[in-house]
Design a protein around this motif. Structure first.
Motif, PDB file in Angstrom:
ATOM      1  N   SER A  18      15.657   0.396  28.591  1.00  0.00           N
ATOM      2  CA  SER A  18      14.324   0.924  28.978  1.00  0.00           C
ATOM      3  C   SER A  18      14.305   2.084  29.735  1.00  0.00           C
ATOM      4  O   SER A  18      13.239   2.744  29.934  1.00  0.00           O
ATOM      5  N   ARG A  19      15.511   2.308  30.434  1.00  0.00           N
ATOM      6  CA  ARG A  19      15.617   3.589  31.277  1.00  0.00           C
ATOM      7  C   ARG A  19      16.903   4.241  31.326  1.00  0.00           C
ATOM      8  O   ARG A  19      17.966   3.286  30.856  1.00  0.00           O
ATOM      9  N   GLY A  20      17.368   5.560  31.938  1.00  0.00           N
ATOM     10  CA  GLY A  20      18.309   5.564  32.500  1.00  0.00           C
ATOM     11  C   GLY A  20      19.600   5.708  31.184  1.00  0.00           C
ATOM     12  O   GLY A  20      19.578   6.141  30.128  1.00  0.00           O
ATOM     13  N   LEU A  21      20.762   5.323  32.090  1.00  0.00           N
ATOM     14  CA  LEU A  21      21.862   5.444  31.311  1.00  0.00           C
ATOM     15  C   LEU A  21      21.841   4.653  29.724  1.00  0.00           C
ATOM     16  O   LEU A  21      22.439   5.124  28.831  1.00  0.00           O
ATOM     17  N   GLY A  22      21.099   3.598  29.744  1.00  0.00           N
ATOM     18  CA  GLY A  22      21.051   2.706  28.579  1.00  0.00           C
ATOM     19  C   GLY A  22      20.573   3.649  27.437  1.00  0.00           C
ATOM     20  O   GLY A  22      21.180   3.568  26.260  1.00  0.00           O
ATOM     21  N   THR A 193      19.618   8.476  38.023  1.00  0.00           N
ATOM     22  CA  THR A 193      18.935   7.470  37.210  1.00  0.00           C
ATOM     23  C   THR A 193      17.636   7.162  37.923  1.00  0.00           C
ATOM     24  O   THR A 193      17.456   7.374  39.339  1.00  0.00           O
ATOM     25  N   ALA A 194      16.754   6.544  37.294  1.00  0.00           N
ATOM     26  CA  ALA A 194      15.566   5.863  38.052  1.00  0.00           C
ATOM     27  C   ALA A 194      15.893   5.042  39.342  1.00  0.00           C
ATOM     28  O   ALA A 194      15.381   4.985  40.253  1.00  0.00           O
ATOM     29  N   GLN A 195      16.919   4.328  39.132  1.00  0.00           N
ATOM     30  CA  GLN A 195      17.391   3.406  39.948  1.00  0.00           C
ATOM     31  C   GLN A 195      17.904   4.044  41.320  1.00  0.00           C
ATOM     32  O   GLN A 195      17.583   3.406  42.267  1.00  0.00           O
ATOM     33  N   ASN A 196      18.446   5.095  41.299  1.00  0.00           N
ATOM     34  CA  ASN A 196      19.075   5.818  42.367  1.00  0.00           C
ATOM     35  C   ASN A 196      18.303   7.080  42.958  1.00  0.00           C
ATOM     36  O   ASN A 196      18.837   7.909  43.611  1.00  0.00           O
ATOM     37  N   LYS A 197      17.131   7.403  42.193  1.00  0.00           N
ATOM     38  CA  LYS A 197      16.510   8.664  42.166  1.00  0.00           C
ATOM     39  C   LYS A 197      16.250   9.197  43.974  1.00  0.00           C
ATOM     40  O   LYS A 197      16.645  10.308  44.009  1.00  0.00           O
ATOM     41  N   PRO A 221      23.685  13.420  31.718  1.00  0.00           N
ATOM     42  CA  PRO A 221      23.754  12.608  30.530  1.00  0.00           C
ATOM     43  C   PRO A 221      24.875  12.915  29.380  1.00  0.00           C
ATOM     44  O   PRO A 221      25.354  12.059  28.717  1.00  0.00           O
ATOM     45  N   HIS A 222      25.030  14.136  28.893  1.00  0.00           N
ATOM     46  CA  HIS A 222      25.764  14.617  27.971  1.00  0.00           C
ATOM     47  C   HIS A 222      27.318  14.279  28.163  1.00  0.00           C
ATOM     48  O   HIS A 222      28.080  14.139  27.368  1.00  0.00           O
ATOM     49  N   ASP A 223      27.536  13.923  29.651  1.00  0.00           N
ATOM     50  CA  ASP A 223      28.958  13.610  29.928  1.00  0.00           C
ATOM     51  C   ASP A 223      29.346  12.399  29.543  1.00  0.00           C
ATOM     52  O   ASP A 223      30.545  12.120  29.479  1.00  0.00           O
ATOM     53  N   LEU A 224      28.483  11.498  28.991  1.00  0.00           N
ATOM     54  CA  LEU A 224      28.928  10.345  28.667  1.00  0.00           C
ATOM     55  C   LEU A 224      29.038   9.964  27.063  1.00  0.00           C
ATOM     56  O   LEU A 224      29.555   8.901  26.600  1.00  0.00           O
ATOM     57  N   ASP A 225      28.383  11.086  26.435  1.00  0.00           N
ATOM     58  CA  ASP A 225      28.141  10.928  24.912  1.00  0.00           C
ATOM     59  C   ASP A 225      29.712  10.523  24.268  1.00  0.00           C
ATOM     60  O   ASP A 225      29.837   9.757  23.536  1.00  0.00           O
TER      61      ASP A 225
END
Length: 259
Positions: A18-22, A193-197, A221-225
């Motif tokens: 629904s948001r963030g890293l997912g 993320t929204a969780q730790n904004k 974000p692109h660091d995880l791709d």
């Protein structure tokens, strides 16, 4: 070499989309060619994101999932296999966090975090693996954290749950490896993320954490791709039971011995 990272004709479940890293993980897999099952407690919330994935030419379904409820987990997997012929990849991402001093953590705080992050991840993996075992193939990526290997004040339940994810990953890798299923843990460091904004809005804290990260910045974000596609693809077929930290080096300890 490109075929080693090609996920065309693969089907991936991404929990907590629904948001963030997912969503970052899902988008990376879609760009590599995967079709997707996106889950959220309320799947209508992720319909706009699903449309973004569909615009890339991928097949997508959205499914309600509460990882604290076994029936919900079973229903999610049933819906996935009723639409797609197989499940190749699981991104076990759904999670939560409660930040409190340890002496203020309540019984319900502990249960909420540990049941979501650890118990939920196990039973999602279990129910998905039932189908992967039939095909003798699968890529399970449990999402951990730098807290899988390091402790941080104010995060006792979260650290316990993410440390458990690391150990769970090794156990499942040992059990399912001979059946063609790899199980690895992808452990991001400090990503906004929204969780730790709220943390990132505090300049003093941000300067402090960047000073502790050898690369000198939080994750983007692109660091995880590359990491998620690598672990989801055939290129990682001889890697299992491992924890891959994407953390800019903060897990080195990041304590200065010189000025």
């Amino acid at each position: 070499m490109s075929e080693l990272f090609d996920l065309t004709n693969n089907v991936a479940i991404v929990t907590g989309a629904s948001r963030g890293l997912g969503q970052y993980f899902a988008l990376a897999l879609a760009k590599a060619g995967a079709d997707l099952v996106l889950t959220s407690r309320n799947s209508t919330d992720i319909e706009p994101f699903a449309q973004e994935i569909k615009s890339l030419g991928r097949k997508v379904i959205t499914v309600d999932l509460d990882v604290e409820n076994l029936q919900s987990i079973e229903n999610m997997v049933s819906q996935a296999v009723s639409v797609f012929p197989k499940i190749d990849i699981l991104i076990n991402n759904a999670g939560c966090n409660i930040r409190k001093p340890a002496v203020e953590v309540s019984w319900s705080d502990w249960n909420s975090v540990v049941n979501t992050n650890l118990r939920g991840s196990f039973f999602v993996a279990q129910k998905v693996a039932e189908h992967m075992l039939k095909k003798q193939y699968g890529r399970i990526i449990n999402i951990g954290s730098v807290t899988s290997v390091s402790g941080f004040a104010g995060l006792a339940p979260y650290c316990a749950s993410r440390g458990g994810i690391k150990q769970l990953t090794m156990s499942l890798a040992d059990e399912w490896g001979k059946s063609g299923i790899t199980v690895n843990c992808l452990a991001p460091g400090w990503f906004e993320t929204a969780q730790n904004k709220v943390l990132y809005e505090n300049k003093q804290w941000l300067d402090y954490i960047c000073d502790r990260i050898p690369i000198g910045r939080p994750g983007r974000p692109h660091d995880l791709d590359g990491a998620v596609v690598f672990l989801a693809s055939k290129s990682s077929e001889y890697i299992t039971g491992q924890t891959l930290l994407i953390d800019g080096g903060v897990s080195t300890g990041a304590t200065k011995a010189t000025v």
